[in-house]
Motif scaffolding. Structure first.
Motif, PDB file in Angstrom:
ATOM      1  N   ALA A   3       0.843  -1.200   0.000  1.00 25.47           N
ATOM      2  CA  ALA A   3       0.000   0.000   0.000  1.00 25.47           C
ATOM      3  C   ALA A   3       0.870   1.239   0.000  1.00 25.47           C
ATOM      4  CB  ALA A   3      -0.915   0.000   1.215  1.00 25.47           C
ATOM      5  N   GLY A   4       0.260   2.352  -0.475  1.00 25.37           N
ATOM      6  CA  GLY A   4       1.027   3.581  -0.566  1.00 25.37           C
ATOM      7  C   GLY A   4       1.418   4.124   0.781  1.00 25.37           C
ATOM      8  N   VAL A   5       0.554   3.933   1.784  1.00 25.05           N
ATOM      9  CA  VAL A   5       0.883   4.439   3.116  1.00 25.05           C
ATOM     10  C   VAL A   5       2.110   3.742   3.659  1.00 25.05           C
ATOM     11  CG1 VAL A   5       0.043   4.614   5.474  1.00 25.05           C
ATOM     12  CG2 VAL A   5      -1.490   5.099   3.587  1.00 25.05           C
ATOM     13  N   ALA A   6       2.164   2.411   3.521  1.00 27.72           N
ATOM     14  CA  ALA A   6       3.321   1.670   4.014  1.00 27.72           C
ATOM     15  C   ALA A   6       4.573   2.031   3.232  1.00 27.72           C
ATOM     16  CB  ALA A   6       3.051   0.164   3.924  1.00 27.72           C
ATOM     17  N   GLY A   7       4.423   2.230   1.923  1.00 31.05           N
ATOM     18  CA  GLY A   7       5.596   2.579   1.137  1.00 31.05           C
ATOM     19  C   GLY A   7       6.147   3.937   1.512  1.00 31.05           C
ATOM     20  N   ARG A 264       4.167   6.185   9.616  1.00 28.17           N
ATOM     21  CA  ARG A 264       2.863   5.768   9.116  1.00 28.17           C
ATOM     22  C   ARG A 264       1.739   6.469   9.872  1.00 28.17           C
ATOM     23  NH1 ARG A 264       3.470   0.818  10.141  1.00 28.17           N
ATOM     24  NH2 ARG A 264       4.507   0.295   8.189  1.00 28.17           N
ATOM     25  N   HIS A 265       1.915   6.625  11.187  1.00 29.13           N
ATOM     26  CA  HIS A 265       0.889   7.291  11.987  1.00 29.13           C
ATOM     27  C   HIS A 265       0.774   8.760  11.609  1.00 29.13           C
ATOM     28  CE1 HIS A 265      -1.658   8.231  15.411  1.00 29.13           C
ATOM     29  NE2 HIS A 265      -0.816   9.188  15.751  1.00 29.13           N
ATOM     30  N   SER A 266       1.897   9.430  11.412  1.00 30.49           N
ATOM     31  CA  SER A 266       1.854  10.836  11.033  1.00 30.49           C
ATOM     32  C   SER A 266       1.250  11.021   9.651  1.00 30.49           C
ATOM     33  CB  SER A 266       3.264  11.439  11.076  1.00 30.49           C
ATOM     34  OG  SER A 266       4.114  10.775  10.158  1.00 30.49           O
ATOM     35  N   LEU A 267       1.541  10.080   8.739  1.00 33.16           N
ATOM     36  CA  LEU A 267       0.971  10.175   7.408  1.00 33.16           C
ATOM     37  C   LEU A 267      -0.529   9.967   7.441  1.00 33.16           C
ATOM     38  CD1 LEU A 267       1.498  10.548   4.408  1.00 33.16           C
ATOM     39  CD2 LEU A 267       1.915   8.094   4.232  1.00 33.16           C
ATOM     40  N   GLN A 268      -0.984   9.007   8.233  1.00 31.51           N
ATOM     41  CA  GLN A 268      -2.412   8.781   8.354  1.00 31.51           C
ATOM     42  C   GLN A 268      -3.107   9.980   8.995  1.00 31.51           C
ATOM     43  OE1 GLN A 268      -2.719   5.112  10.485  1.00 31.51           O
ATOM     44  NE2 GLN A 268      -2.395   3.832   8.682  1.00 31.51           N
ATOM     45  N   SER A 269      -2.460  10.602   9.979  1.00 26.57           N
ATOM     46  CA  SER A 269      -3.042  11.792  10.604  1.00 26.57           C
ATOM     47  C   SER A 269      -3.137  12.933   9.610  1.00 26.57           C
ATOM     48  CB  SER A 269      -2.192  12.212  11.813  1.00 26.57           C
ATOM     49  OG  SER A 269      -2.135  11.162  12.768  1.00 26.57           O
ATOM     50  N   ALA A 270      -2.087  13.100   8.789  1.00 21.88           N
ATOM     51  CA  ALA A 270      -2.127  14.162   7.781  1.00 21.88           C
ATOM     52  C   ALA A 270      -3.210  13.901   6.745  1.00 21.88           C
ATOM     53  CB  ALA A 270      -0.756  14.272   7.095  1.00 21.88           C
ATOM     54  N   LYS A 271      -3.389  12.640   6.360  1.00 22.04           N
ATOM     55  CA  LYS A 271      -4.437  12.318   5.406  1.00 22.04           C
ATOM     56  C   LYS A 271      -5.813  12.553   6.012  1.00 22.04           C
ATOM     57  CE  LYS A 271      -4.237   8.714   2.878  1.00 22.04           C
ATOM     58  NZ  LYS A 271      -4.141   7.303   2.452  1.00 22.04           N
ATOM     59  N   GLN A 273      -6.604  14.773   8.340  1.00 23.61           N
ATOM     60  CA  GLN A 273      -6.862  16.204   8.395  1.00 23.61           C
ATOM     61  C   GLN A 273      -7.117  16.781   7.010  1.00 23.61           C
ATOM     62  OE1 GLN A 273      -3.673  18.097  10.456  1.00 23.61           O
ATOM     63  NE2 GLN A 273      -4.137  17.137  12.426  1.00 23.61           N
ATOM     64  N   GLY A 274      -6.443  16.227   6.000  1.00 24.57           N
ATOM     65  CA  GLY A 274      -6.679  16.715   4.650  1.00 24.57           C
ATOM     66  C   GLY A 274      -8.064  16.366   4.142  1.00 24.57           C
ATOM     67  N   SER A 275      -8.622  15.238   4.594  1.00 23.07           N
ATOM     68  CA  SER A 275      -9.963  14.862   4.148  1.00 23.07           C
ATOM     69  C   SER A 275     -11.047  15.605   4.914  1.00 23.07           C
ATOM     70  CB  SER A 275     -10.151  13.345   4.337  1.00 23.07           C
ATOM     71  OG  SER A 275     -10.025  13.009   5.716  1.00 23.07           O
ATOM     72  N   ARG A 276     -10.708  16.320   6.022  1.00 25.09           N
ATOM     73  CA  ARG A 276     -11.678  17.079   6.814  1.00 25.09           C
ATOM     74  C   ARG A 276     -11.156  18.500   7.002  1.00 25.09           C
ATOM     75  NH1 ARG A 276     -12.048  15.606  11.850  1.00 25.09           N
ATOM     76  NH2 ARG A 276     -10.153  14.384  11.927  1.00 25.09           N
ATOM     77  N   PRO A 277     -11.187  19.335   5.922  1.00 16.10           N
ATOM     78  CA  PRO A 277     -10.619  20.695   6.059  1.00 16.10           C
ATOM     79  C   PRO A 277     -11.402  21.572   7.008  1.00 16.10           C
ATOM     80  CG  PRO A 277     -11.795  20.446   3.970  1.00 16.10           C
ATOM     81  CD  PRO A 277     -11.732  19.078   4.603  1.00 16.10           C
TER      82      PRO A 277
END
Length: 308
Positions: A3-7, A264-271, A273-277
């Motif tokens: 998956a892209g998140v893991a990569g 991975r956790h920081s990337l998921q958190s950023a995603k 927040q980006g999906s809920r502006p």
């Protein structure tokens, strides 16, 4: 796993290396392709005119107990894990190497993974030859010769199932006991073309024995693995930026996993927040009593200014 998140997390934690292709597992898959693909893809030589087509002879690297007993070709006890004589078995073997060998390498390191690959392949083949000889002496007929990485993968799976702390896991989305997974996969291996079911049982048995600690004398210590990390060919693999070389140090492996988890956790958190502006633009409500205190303070400041 790809998956892209893991990569992205692996790239952030591993300095640009490809986290899904461990070094030794990649080389095993590459050698399997180099050994087996020409026999599978190139057309066989045409037979003489008027004669039927003759199938290709077995590979000189395959495990043939008759040739082993007759000619003492001991190298076959290891080289058989690179031999595939059917396209579907080659494809299945590549998936098995990526999934099981890759996970095992990430848990023990590249040096110990290479060592255990040779040990598991040798003893699984030795046990198979013994059982095949007894089977033939009993008059039960022949059995399928071992081909491919599957017996070694079952040995690695046996070690992992014995030493894992997980009680239950998901098998195609269904929660099952972790101890049942090897037997379910052993049953599934029955449907892989040209796969020796007896050799898979031998590999799983060798893995169980090692996982229970009965072969600790064959283990490779972490101090020896750290020394071999600096020796050829492992020192060359460490410099290959395309692959992910897994260190022999357990402390370093845990640190890498921690960095990957944090990235991975920081990337998921950023995603998230980006999906809920609207989450960042929403005004905060004042706490209970905070608004009245602010109003009282403003009134007192206004009164003092008026008095002045």
């Amino acid at each position: 796993m790809a998956a892209g998140v893991a990569g992205a997390a692996g790239a952030a934690a591993g300095g640009g290396r490809c986290p899904e292709v461990p070094s030794a597992s990649f080389l095993t898959a590459l050698l399997s392709l180099l050994v087996s693909a020409p026999r599978l893809l190139l057309p066989p030589p045409p037979p003489p005119p008027g004669e039927p087509e003759v199938p290709l002879p077995p590979s000189g690297l395959a495990l043939r107990p008759a040739a082993l007993r007759r000619d003492w070709e001991v190298y076959r006890l290891v080289t058989y894990i690179l031999v595939y004589e059917h396209p579907l078995s080659l494809l299945s073997g590549l998936v098995i190497i990526w999934r099981f060998a890759g996970s095992f390498e990430k848990s023990v390191g590249t040096v110990r993974h290479s060592f255990f690959t040779l040990v598991f392949a040798f003893f699984s083949a030795l046990l198979f030859v013994l059982l095949e000889t007894l089977w033939a002496l009993a008059g039960f007929g022949g059995v399928e010769d071992p081909r491919g990485f599957t017996p070694v993968a079952f040995a690695m799976l046996g070690v992992s199932s014995i030493r894992t702390r997980m009680r239950r896991t998901l098998f195609f989305g269904v929660p099952v006991s972790a101890s049942v997974i090897p037997w379910l996969l052993l049953f599934a291996s029955w449907f892989i073309p040209q796969t020796s079911f007896l050799s898979n049982i031998c590999g799983l048995f060798i893995g169980f024995i090692y996982g229970l600690g009965y072969c600790s004398c064959l283990d490779l210590s972490e101090s020896v693995a750290l020394k071999l990390d600096q020796k050829f060919p492992f020192s060359l693999l460490r410099r290959a930026t395309v692959l992910n070389y897994v260190s022999g140090s357990s402390v370093e492996r845990r640190a890498v996993q921690t960095r990957k988890g944090a990235a991975r956790h920081s990337l998921q958190s950023a995603k998230g927040q980006g999906s809920r502006p609207w989450a960042t633009a929403q005004p905060q409500r004042p706490r209970r009593g905070q608004g009245s205190r602010c109003n009282d303070g403003l009134s007192r400041r206004a009164a003092s200014t008026h008095h002045i």
